[in-house]
Motif scaffolding. Sequence first.
Motif, PDB file in Angstrom:
ATOM      1  N   GLN A  66       0.794  -1.228   0.000  1.00  0.00           N
ATOM      2  CA  GLN A  66       0.000   0.000   0.000  1.00  0.00           C
ATOM      3  C   GLN A  66       0.831   1.285   0.000  1.00  0.00           C
ATOM      4  OE1 GLN A  66      -2.021  -1.689   3.413  1.00  0.00           O
ATOM      5  NE2 GLN A  66      -3.995  -1.162   2.481  1.00  0.00           N
ATOM      6  N   ASN A  67       2.069   1.180   0.349  1.00  0.00           N
ATOM      7  CA  ASN A  67       2.916   2.359   0.450  1.00  0.00           C
ATOM      8  C   ASN A  67       3.260   2.913  -0.933  1.00  0.00           C
ATOM      9  OD1 ASN A  67       4.860   4.266   0.887  1.00  0.00           O
ATOM     10  ND2 ASN A  67       6.219   2.942   2.093  1.00  0.00           N
ATOM     11  N   PRO A  68       2.815   4.151  -1.212  1.00  0.00           N
ATOM     12  CA  PRO A  68       3.099   4.726  -2.535  1.00  0.00           C
ATOM     13  C   PRO A  68       4.591   4.891  -2.787  1.00  0.00           C
ATOM     14  CG  PRO A  68       1.723   6.223  -1.215  1.00  0.00           C
ATOM     15  CD  PRO A  68       2.043   5.051  -0.345  1.00  0.00           C
ATOM     16  N   GLN A  69       5.384   4.898  -1.743  1.00  0.00           N
ATOM     17  CA  GLN A  69       6.832   5.077  -1.900  1.00  0.00           C
ATOM     18  C   GLN A  69       7.567   3.760  -2.148  1.00  0.00           C
ATOM     19  OE1 GLN A  69       7.480   8.081  -2.229  1.00  0.00           O
ATOM     20  NE2 GLN A  69       5.660   8.946  -1.257  1.00  0.00           N
ATOM     21  N   SER A  70       6.872   2.663  -2.018  1.00  0.00           N
ATOM     22  CA  SER A  70       7.541   1.377  -2.259  1.00  0.00           C
ATOM     23  C   SER A  70       7.858   1.259  -3.754  1.00  0.00           C
ATOM     24  CB  SER A  70       6.660   0.218  -1.792  1.00  0.00           C
ATOM     25  OG  SER A  70       5.412   0.237  -2.442  1.00  0.00           O
ATOM     26  N   PRO A  71       8.866   0.460  -4.100  1.00  0.00           N
ATOM     27  CA  PRO A  71       9.300   0.412  -5.501  1.00  0.00           C
ATOM     28  C   PRO A  71       8.182  -0.075  -6.425  1.00  0.00           C
ATOM     29  CG  PRO A  71      10.351  -1.314  -4.198  1.00  0.00           C
ATOM     30  CD  PRO A  71       9.647  -0.417  -3.240  1.00  0.00           C
ATOM     31  N   PRO A  72       7.952   0.600  -7.563  1.00  0.00           N
ATOM     32  CA  PRO A  72       6.891   0.204  -8.486  1.00  0.00           C
ATOM     33  C   PRO A  72       7.114  -1.206  -9.037  1.00  0.00           C
ATOM     34  CG  PRO A  72       7.749   2.368  -9.094  1.00  0.00           C
ATOM     35  CD  PRO A  72       8.659   1.809  -8.052  1.00  0.00           C
ATOM     36  N   ALA A  73       6.039  -1.981  -9.062  1.00  0.00           N
ATOM     37  CA  ALA A  73       6.088  -3.306  -9.691  1.00  0.00           C
ATOM     38  C   ALA A  73       5.744  -3.178 -11.168  1.00  0.00           C
ATOM     39  CB  ALA A  73       5.092  -4.235  -9.010  1.00  0.00           C
ATOM     40  N   ALA A  74       5.009  -2.103 -11.503  1.00  0.00           N
ATOM     41  CA  ALA A  74       4.599  -1.857 -12.886  1.00  0.00           C
ATOM     42  C   ALA A  74       4.153  -0.408 -12.999  1.00  0.00           C
ATOM     43  CB  ALA A  74       3.446  -2.784 -13.271  1.00  0.00           C
ATOM     44  N   GLN A  75       3.961   0.048 -14.238  1.00  0.00           N
ATOM     45  CA  GLN A  75       3.306   1.340 -14.479  1.00  0.00           C
ATOM     46  C   GLN A  75       1.923   1.051 -15.056  1.00  0.00           C
ATOM     47  OE1 GLN A  75       5.625   3.544 -12.712  1.00  0.00           O
ATOM     48  NE2 GLN A  75       4.432   4.855 -14.081  1.00  0.00           N
ATOM     49  N   ALA A  76       0.948   1.856 -14.677  1.00  0.00           N
ATOM     50  CA  ALA A  76      -0.389   1.764 -15.263  1.00  0.00           C
ATOM     51  C   ALA A  76      -0.582   2.997 -16.133  1.00  0.00           C
ATOM     52  CB  ALA A  76      -1.454   1.706 -14.176  1.00  0.00           C
ATOM     53  N   GLN A  77      -0.697   2.796 -17.441  1.00  0.00           N
ATOM     54  CA  GLN A  77      -0.887   3.925 -18.359  1.00  0.00           C
ATOM     55  C   GLN A  77      -2.239   3.800 -19.049  1.00  0.00           C
ATOM     56  OE1 GLN A  77       2.589   4.004 -20.929  1.00  0.00           O
ATOM     57  NE2 GLN A  77       3.823   4.980 -19.345  1.00  0.00           N
ATOM     58  N   GLY A  78      -3.023   4.871 -18.984  1.00  0.00           N
ATOM     59  CA  GLY A  78      -4.332   4.838 -19.623  1.00  0.00           C
ATOM     60  C   GLY A  78      -5.179   6.009 -19.193  1.00  0.00           C
ATOM     61  N   PHE A  79      -6.477   5.791 -19.099  1.00  0.00           N
ATOM     62  CA  PHE A  79      -7.371   6.888 -18.734  1.00  0.00           C
ATOM     63  C   PHE A  79      -8.595   6.363 -18.005  1.00  0.00           C
ATOM     64  CE2 PHE A  79     -10.962   6.654 -21.866  1.00  0.00           C
ATOM     65  CZ  PHE A  79     -10.514   5.568 -22.598  1.00  0.00           C
ATOM     66  N   TYR A  80      -9.230   7.285 -17.270  1.00  0.00           N
ATOM     67  CA  TYR A  80     -10.548   7.010 -16.716  1.00  0.00           C
ATOM     68  C   TYR A  80     -11.373   8.266 -16.865  1.00  0.00           C
ATOM     69  CZ  TYR A  80      -8.745   9.310 -12.433  1.00  0.00           C
ATOM     70  OH  TYR A  80      -8.185  10.186 -11.546  1.00  0.00           O
ATOM     71  N   PHE A  81     -12.691   8.097 -16.829  1.00  0.00           N
ATOM     72  CA  PHE A  81     -13.558   9.277 -16.817  1.00  0.00           C
ATOM     73  C   PHE A  81     -14.736   8.993 -15.905  1.00  0.00           C
ATOM     74  CE2 PHE A  81     -14.543   6.778 -20.651  1.00  0.00           C
ATOM     75  CZ  PHE A  81     -15.881   6.464 -20.433  1.00  0.00           C
ATOM     76  N   TYR A  82     -15.324  10.068 -15.373  1.00  0.00           N
ATOM     77  CA  TYR A  82     -16.489   9.966 -14.498  1.00  0.00           C
ATOM     78  C   TYR A  82     -17.734   9.955 -15.367  1.00  0.00           C
ATOM     79  CZ  TYR A  82     -13.309  10.814 -10.657  1.00  0.00           C
ATOM     80  OH  TYR A  82     -12.283  10.695  -9.754  1.00  0.00           O
ATOM     81  N   ASP A  83     -18.731   9.114 -14.986  1.00  0.00           N
ATOM     82  CA  ASP A  83     -19.851   8.915 -15.900  1.00  0.00           C
ATOM     83  C   ASP A  83     -21.214   8.675 -15.244  1.00  0.00           C
ATOM     84  OD1 ASP A  83     -19.421   6.417 -14.868  1.00  0.00           O
ATOM     85  OD2 ASP A  83     -19.140   5.407 -16.775  1.00  0.00           O
ATOM     86  N   MET A  84     -21.415   9.252 -14.052  1.00  0.00           N
ATOM     87  CA  MET A  84     -22.762   9.186 -13.486  1.00  0.00           C
ATOM     88  C   MET A  84     -23.175  10.542 -12.956  1.00  0.00           C
ATOM     89  SD  MET A  84     -23.414   5.483 -11.676  1.00  0.00           S
ATOM     90  CE  MET A  84     -25.146   5.825 -11.267  1.00  0.00           C
ATOM     91  N   LYS A  85     -24.487  10.840 -13.043  1.00  0.00           N
ATOM     92  CA  LYS A  85     -24.912  12.145 -12.547  1.00  0.00           C
ATOM     93  C   LYS A  85     -25.355  12.103 -11.090  1.00  0.00           C
ATOM     94  CE  LYS A  85     -29.426  12.139 -14.990  1.00  0.00           C
ATOM     95  NZ  LYS A  85     -30.349  12.915 -15.844  1.00  0.00           N
TER      96      LYS A  85
ATOM     97  N   VAL B  56     -18.465  11.932 -26.395  1.00  0.00           N
ATOM     98  CA  VAL B  56     -19.625  11.931 -25.513  1.00  0.00           C
ATOM     99  C   VAL B  56     -19.479  10.813 -24.470  1.00  0.00           C
ATOM    100  CG1 VAL B  56     -22.133  11.539 -25.408  1.00  0.00           C
ATOM    101  CG2 VAL B  56     -21.146  12.883 -27.279  1.00  0.00           C
ATOM    102  N   VAL B  57     -19.623  11.175 -23.203  1.00  0.00           N
ATOM    103  CA  VAL B  57     -19.639  10.192 -22.115  1.00  0.00           C
ATOM    104  C   VAL B  57     -21.095   9.874 -21.801  1.00  0.00           C
ATOM    105  CG1 VAL B  57     -19.129   9.864 -19.650  1.00  0.00           C
ATOM    106  CG2 VAL B  57     -17.437  10.932 -21.162  1.00  0.00           C
ATOM    107  N   PHE B  58     -21.415   8.591 -21.612  1.00  0.00           N
ATOM    108  CA  PHE B  58     -22.814   8.239 -21.369  1.00  0.00           C
ATOM    109  C   PHE B  58     -23.008   7.266 -20.207  1.00  0.00           C
ATOM    110  CE2 PHE B  58     -21.408   5.398 -24.905  1.00  0.00           C
ATOM    111  CZ  PHE B  58     -21.674   4.157 -24.358  1.00  0.00           C
TER     112      PHE B  58
END
Lengths: 163, 163, 163
Positions: A66-85, B56-58
Amino acid sequence: QSVLSVQKTMNPKRPCKRFILYYHDILLNGTDTSNATSAAATTPTKLGDFVFGLLVVFDDPVTKNQNPQSPPAAQAQGFYFYDMKTTYNAWFAYTLIFNSTEHKGTINIMGADMMMEKTRDLSVVGGTGDFFMARGIATFETDAVEGFKYFRLKMDIKLYECY
Amino acid sequence: QSVLSVQKTMNPKRPCKRFILYYHDILLNGTDTSNATSAAATTPTKLGDFVFGLLVVFDDPVTKNQNPQSPPAAQAQGFYFYDMKTTYNAWFAYTLIFNSTEHKGTINIMGADMMMEKTRDLSVVGGTGDFFMARGIATFETDAVEGFKYFRLKMDIKLYECY
Amino acid sequence: QSVLSVQKTMNPKRPCKRFILYYHDILLNGTDTSNATSAAATTPTKLGDFVFGLLVVFDDPVTKNQNPQSPPAAQAQGFYFYDMKTTYNAWFAYTLIFNSTEHKGTINIMGADMMMEKTRDLSVVGGTGDFFMARGIATFETDAVEGFKYFRLKMDIKLYECY
């Protein structure tokens, strides 16, 4: 037809490979470029009060604990978006990139991150290198949240097709 | 190696599971947040006259019949964007989320929505829950269009890997 | 259970189908809409100096040889975005659309394009038509770059599941 070595287990409880990783996302607040690992590429729309349409691109470290400072095992590259009102809820597509003595290769993942659920399953849709042609399930669990500044996800990656 | 139960039919005419669903998209026009189920996260680019680059996000309801007021069979969460300069044409990636007595789980889909074709095929790239490790084809057919305000797609989901 | 015809080879060196294609991307510079085949849907964020967060939507020709003027073998429709603060690096999701006498159908691809590596592997996550239910690996190699105006990728598409 030449099959090198195939392991295929379709019992959800018995993946052929499994690892638990922690994903750390530090969103750029406008100035903290030294620490930030992700940034908003769009602004929220006017649909609801939960940043619907906000799309974040990330290059986030993934660690074994859980420690963000611990050595990375991998990189996660990509995206997310929020999608609920009506609540915070997201959708992810990304690649886990391994480049260590332990693992070299990538795992590609996409799916809905229904943040209000304790755990939620996304799809491992492919892999390369050590994870050649992998498929499986990535189970997300929110592990920590500090507003829009930082959050941590526990990612339980289970592969059911291993070659 | 432990295979619980596998059904795999690779005859395009004989999916191991199939359902026909209607997808309803009501795009936010700037004010109608009560009815809208999607919103533009970007503005169109200057490439051509067909909103190239509009993303467009849906979070759209999906029903068993054409009536948008009929009870949702699932939610479709994801995004599409327009991507041709000579006509309206889109690209989709999204998750169908089932949470009913009938089905619990998700189906992940991506591919080109060539709107000018009568029908077009996208890929079902994974599934979770009741649709654990599913793969297949999602055939889109435009069922209704009201400008940029509302459109309805018939989605014919055919799974060829069912576990 | 009815299997029409299945070819499945899990030896990375022996795909059941393979083709080498060249992808040509001409980014809209604001005015050249006649030649441009892609356009930026977002602006770069302030994270680093490598256009982190810039998202480009494309409808790019794909040819059998390096000459951009040679007849297209397919269209590539989808998007990429830049996602590193220390170097140029991208993430892709797109569909190859074939509509020729030779091939009709689509191939869906996603993954990380680690531009600093000589070659990098993405996942073929699905296919339709002639490529019904395909899976495999797409190996990218940068073949030419002219700033942000034009770049060419060699895409070595290897399928390991052919039906």
